[in-house]
Design a protein around this motif. Structure first.
Motif, short mmCIF file in Angstrom:
data_model
loop_
_atom_site.label_atom_id
_atom_site.label_comp_id
_atom_site.label_asym_id
_atom_site.label_seq_id
_atom_site.Cartn_x
_atom_site.Cartn_y
_atom_site.Cartn_z
N GLY A 115 0.82 -1.20 0.00
CA GLY A 115 0.00 0.00 0.00
C GLY A 115 0.85 1.25 0.00
O GLY A 115 1.93 1.28 0.58
N ASN A 116 0.36 2.28 -0.66
CA ASN A 116 1.08 3.57 -0.64
C ASN A 116 0.15 4.72 -0.32
O ASN A 116 0.34 5.84 -0.77
CB ASN A 116 1.79 3.82 -1.98
N GLY A 117 -0.88 4.44 0.46
CA GLY A 117 -1.82 5.49 0.85
C GLY A 117 -3.16 5.33 0.17
O GLY A 117 -4.13 4.88 0.78
N ASP B 214 16.11 -8.96 -15.33
CA ASP B 214 16.68 -9.22 -14.01
C ASP B 214 15.63 -9.27 -12.89
O ASP B 214 15.99 -9.40 -11.72
CB ASP B 214 17.72 -8.15 -13.66
N ALA B 215 14.36 -9.16 -13.25
CA ALA B 215 13.32 -9.10 -12.22
C ALA B 215 13.06 -10.47 -11.60
O ALA B 215 12.85 -11.45 -12.30
CB ALA B 215 12.03 -8.56 -12.82
N LYS B 216 13.10 -10.52 -10.28
CA LYS B 216 12.69 -11.72 -9.55
C LYS B 216 11.21 -11.61 -9.17
O LYS B 216 10.50 -12.61 -9.11
CB LYS B 216 13.54 -11.90 -8.29
N TYR B 217 10.78 -10.41 -8.87
CA TYR B 217 9.38 -10.12 -8.56
C TYR B 217 8.92 -8.94 -9.41
O TYR B 217 9.74 -8.16 -9.91
CB TYR B 217 9.21 -9.74 -7.09
N TYR B 218 7.62 -8.83 -9.58
CA TYR B 218 7.00 -7.65 -10.18
C TYR B 218 6.04 -7.02 -9.19
O TYR B 218 5.25 -7.73 -8.54
CB TYR B 218 6.19 -8.00 -11.43
N GLU B 219 6.08 -5.70 -9.08
CA GLU B 219 4.98 -5.00 -8.44
C GLU B 219 4.03 -4.62 -9.57
O GLU B 219 4.43 -3.95 -10.54
CB GLU B 219 5.45 -3.74 -7.71
N ILE B 220 2.78 -5.03 -9.45
CA ILE B 220 1.81 -4.83 -10.52
C ILE B 220 0.56 -4.16 -9.97
O ILE B 220 0.06 -4.53 -8.90
CB ILE B 220 1.43 -6.17 -11.19
N THR C 94 -12.35 0.33 -8.78
CA THR C 94 -11.10 1.05 -8.57
C THR C 94 -9.89 0.13 -8.66
O THR C 94 -10.01 -1.08 -8.78
CB THR C 94 -11.11 1.70 -7.17
N CYS C 95 -8.72 0.75 -8.55
CA CYS C 95 -7.47 0.00 -8.53
C CYS C 95 -7.47 -1.01 -7.38
O CYS C 95 -6.94 -2.12 -7.50
CB CYS C 95 -6.28 0.95 -8.41
N ASN C 96 -8.05 -0.62 -6.26
CA ASN C 96 -8.06 -1.49 -5.10
C ASN C 96 -9.03 -2.66 -5.27
O ASN C 96 -8.78 -3.76 -4.78
CB ASN C 96 -8.40 -0.68 -3.85
N ARG C 97 -10.11 -2.43 -5.97
CA ARG C 97 -11.02 -3.54 -6.28
C ARG C 97 -10.33 -4.54 -7.20
O ARG C 97 -10.52 -5.76 -7.06
CB ARG C 97 -12.31 -3.03 -6.92
N TRP C 98 -9.53 -4.04 -8.14
CA TRP C 98 -8.79 -4.95 -9.03
C TRP C 98 -7.83 -5.81 -8.20
O TRP C 98 -7.75 -7.03 -8.41
CB TRP C 98 -8.00 -4.13 -10.06
N GLY D 84 -1.25 -2.36 -4.41
CA GLY D 84 -0.85 -3.19 -5.54
C GLY D 84 -0.36 -4.54 -5.06
O GLY D 84 -0.39 -4.86 -3.87
N LEU D 85 0.11 -5.35 -5.99
CA LEU D 85 0.59 -6.69 -5.70
C LEU D 85 2.06 -6.82 -6.04
O LEU D 85 2.52 -6.29 -7.06
CB LEU D 85 -0.20 -7.72 -6.51
N LEU D 86 2.79 -7.52 -5.19
CA LEU D 86 4.19 -7.86 -5.46
C LEU D 86 4.24 -9.38 -5.57
O LEU D 86 3.99 -10.09 -4.59
CB LEU D 86 5.07 -7.36 -4.31
N VAL D 87 4.54 -9.87 -6.77
CA VAL D 87 4.41 -11.30 -7.05
C VAL D 87 5.64 -11.83 -7.78
O VAL D 87 6.33 -11.09 -8.48
CB VAL D 87 3.15 -11.57 -7.91
N PRO D 88 5.94 -13.14 -7.64
CA PRO D 88 7.08 -13.72 -8.35
C PRO D 88 6.93 -13.55 -9.86
O PRO D 88 5.84 -13.71 -10.42
CB PRO D 88 7.03 -15.20 -7.95
N ALA D 89 8.04 -13.23 -10.51
CA ALA D 89 7.99 -12.88 -11.94
C ALA D 89 7.84 -14.09 -12.86
O ALA D 89 7.27 -13.98 -13.95
CB ALA D 89 9.25 -12.11 -12.32
#
Length: 230
Positions: free
Chosen positions: A55-57, A82-88, A189-193, A61-66
């Motif tokens: 969360g950023n306020g 080089d990504a091990k994870y993605y924030e999406i 919203t983004c949060n519902r997604w 979002g989600l941080l998941v294995p790439a």
């Protein structure tokens, strides 16, 4: 029109939009709607996939294995080798990409969105990336994660070759925007997604009433699938 009057109107429009959204959320929060969340199954002992809600306020979002994301969208591996994870995350095309957020953009997103985008950030070091962030860590099995991956990747708009559609540089780190499917509005919203992706993985959450980042983080932090403390 004087600048101060324009700002006053913009702020009033934002407050009105937020009030309407909260009122509608209260309707969906009634007992009949709360029944849409079912009992949560405990993570099996071999649950080995660690995902995060970040969360950023205003946005969660989600941080998941790439790896599993790359398997379905190989173009992301080429863009972020080089990504091990993605924030999406998913959001309104105007508000999400704006360098300066305004009340007018917020009102447009909620009631007159021009489209949606995905934001992908390459994360090589999860621990460093999460420092200072409001997060919840969840442990799920491979099958649950594949369901989540399907939900996430199905939100990307794709060209005729199946590649995600470039929508410009991202807003921080090594990141990129991509075209997305779905219409953003006050009740979608983004949060519902984010909540919908969590629900696909078996997290007990009600996307219809998950309109704020705090509601999504709260559900994740109270989940039976929350990772045990080390």
């Amino acid at each position: 029109m004087p600048a101060i009057l324009k700002r006053t109107i913009a702020v009033f429009a934002l407050l009105l939009a937020l009030a309407i959204a909260l009122a509608l959320a209260a309707v969906f929060a009634s007992p009949i709607w709360m029944k849409i969340t079912g009992p949560e199954k405990l993570a099996p002992a071999n649950a080995s996939t660690n995902i995060y809600v970040v969360g950023n306020g205003w946005h969660a979002g989600l941080l998941v294995p790439a790896a599993a994301i790359n398997a379905r969208l190989p173009a992301l591996r080429q863009r972020f080798p080089d990504a091990k994870y993605y924030e999406i995350g998913w959001g309104d095309v105007g508000f999400y990409r704006a360098k300066t957020v305004t009340a007018g953009l917020a009102f447009e997103a909620m009631f007159a969105s021009r489209g949606s985008v995905m934001h992908v950030v390459a994360v090589p070091d999860v621990k460093r990336f999460l420092q200072g962030s409001d997060t919840a860590s969840l442990c799920i099995d491979g099958e649950a994660y594949q369901r989540m991956v399907g939900q996430i990747t199905s939100s990307f708009a794709q060209d005729s070759s199946g590649a995600p559609v470039d929508a410009g540089p991202g807003i921080y780190g090594n990141s990129q925007f991509y075209g997305a499917l779905g219409s953003y509005n006050a009740l979608n919203t983004c949060n519902r997604w984010t909540a919908s992706a969590l629900e696909a993985a078996g997290i007990s959450i009600a996307p219809r009433i998950s309109l704020t980042a705090s509601s999504v983080l709260g559900a994740a932090n109270h989940s039976a699938l929350r990772c045990a403390a080390p």
